[in-house]
Design an enzyme around this catalytic site. Structure first.
Site, PDB file in Angstrom:
ATOM      1  N   ARG A 123       0.835  -1.206   0.000  1.00  0.00           N
ATOM      2  CA  ARG A 123       0.000   0.000   0.000  1.00  0.00           C
ATOM      3  C   ARG A 123       0.867   1.251   0.000  1.00  0.00           C
ATOM      4  NH1 ARG A 123      -2.573  -3.869   2.862  1.00  0.00           N
ATOM      5  NH2 ARG A 123      -4.710  -4.322   2.207  1.00  0.00           N
TER       6      ARG A 123
ATOM      7  N   LYS B 183       5.130   4.873  -2.743  1.00  0.00           N
ATOM      8  CA  LYS B 183       6.529   5.082  -3.134  1.00  0.00           C
ATOM      9  C   LYS B 183       7.122   3.816  -3.747  1.00  0.00           C
ATOM     10  CE  LYS B 183       7.531   8.697   0.275  1.00  0.00           C
ATOM     11  NZ  LYS B 183       8.346   9.081   1.460  1.00  0.00           N
ATOM     12  N   LYS B 184       6.702   2.644  -3.251  1.00  0.00           N
ATOM     13  CA  LYS B 184       7.217   1.393  -3.816  1.00  0.00           C
ATOM     14  C   LYS B 184       6.700   1.184  -5.237  1.00  0.00           C
ATOM     15  CE  LYS B 184       8.110  -1.133   0.480  1.00  0.00           C
ATOM     16  NZ  LYS B 184       7.898  -2.393   1.227  1.00  0.00           N
TER      17      LYS B 184
ATOM     18  N   ASP C  58      10.266  -7.741   0.821  1.00  0.00           N
ATOM     19  CA  ASP C  58      10.420  -7.613   2.260  1.00  0.00           C
ATOM     20  C   ASP C  58      11.815  -7.050   2.468  1.00  0.00           C
ATOM     21  OD1 ASP C  58       9.442  -7.824   4.915  1.00  0.00           O
ATOM     22  OD2 ASP C  58      10.753  -9.542   5.232  1.00  0.00           O
TER      23      ASP C  58
ATOM     24  N   PHE D 197      11.958   6.964   3.717  1.00  0.00           N
ATOM     25  CA  PHE D 197      11.108   6.548   4.831  1.00  0.00           C
ATOM     26  C   PHE D 197      11.875   5.527   5.654  1.00  0.00           C
ATOM     27  CE2 PHE D 197      10.155   4.206   0.971  1.00  0.00           C
ATOM     28  CZ  PHE D 197      10.203   2.878   1.363  1.00  0.00           C
TER      29      PHE D 197
END
Length: 203
Positions: free
Chosen positions: A6, A9-10, A70, A156
């Protein structure tokens, strides 16, 4: 293709990887744009296990190819911790300020020469097939050290306290383009380019 996140940025980071590689024909969607499905807790002992589980869940629930990552921070002086616990190091998942404050507290007495660390990202691509799923898992690492005070507004997580090797600035002081070129996730996603190109060609 579903990006099992969610974090906008990714999605943008993966889109920039696709653009740089000249890969067309893949539309990226995040978890916010698909019907909710049960997401398994991240209980794997490795980044690779957690990324693979997230990508398989997404592909199984939506029938779409799914990419998941991850990632976290491995600190030498903490014997590789927080590792897979990076996002919930302070006990509350995703509380960046609390996680960073706890890390700096634990590192308070560690001398500069022993503050080495690495950001690690495992990225998994799971593509539904007639025989089940085709899974590709890759790993990227970004070496650096932990500074004593947060610096910078970009990024972040632990970016404000991580200074990459060869840099005076922290990861949070780099531009998005500079970070993409160096970062653990950028290095991992770059390794997925051949599989993503094949996926786009078969679409």
């Amino acid at each position: 293709m579903l990006v099992a996140s969610r974090n906008a940025k990714k999605l943008r980071e993966l889109q920039r990887v696709l653009d740089r590689a000249g890969i067309d024909g893949i539309e990226l969607v995040g978890l916010d744009t698909v019907p909710p499905y049960p997401e398994a807790p991240e209980t794997g002992e490795t980044f690779e296990a957690n990324a693979g589980a997230k990508a398989r869940d997404g592909a199984a629930a939506t029938g779409m190819p799914c990419v998941a990552d991850d990632s976290g921070l491995e600190v030498d002086a903490l014997r590789g911790m927080p590792g897979v616990l990076s996002a919930r190091w302070s006990g509350r998942h995703g509380d960046d300020e609390a996680n960073t404050a706890l890390l700096l507290g634990q590192m308070q007495d560690v001398p500069d020469e022993r503050r080495g660390a690495a950001f690690v990202s495992a990225c998994a691509l799971v593509v539904p097939s007639d025989d089940g799923f085709v899974t590709t898992v890759v790993r990227g690492e970004w070496r650096g050290s932990i500074v004593r005070e947060p610096r910078g507004e970009n990024g972040f997580g632990y970016d404000p306290v991580f200074r990459p090797e060869g840099e005076e600035r922290t990861a949070a002081e780099l531009s998005a383009e500079e970070k993409d070129a160096q970062s653990h996730r950028g290095r991992a996603l770059a390794q997925l380019v051949p599989a993503l190109a094949a996926l786009a060609a078969s679409a």
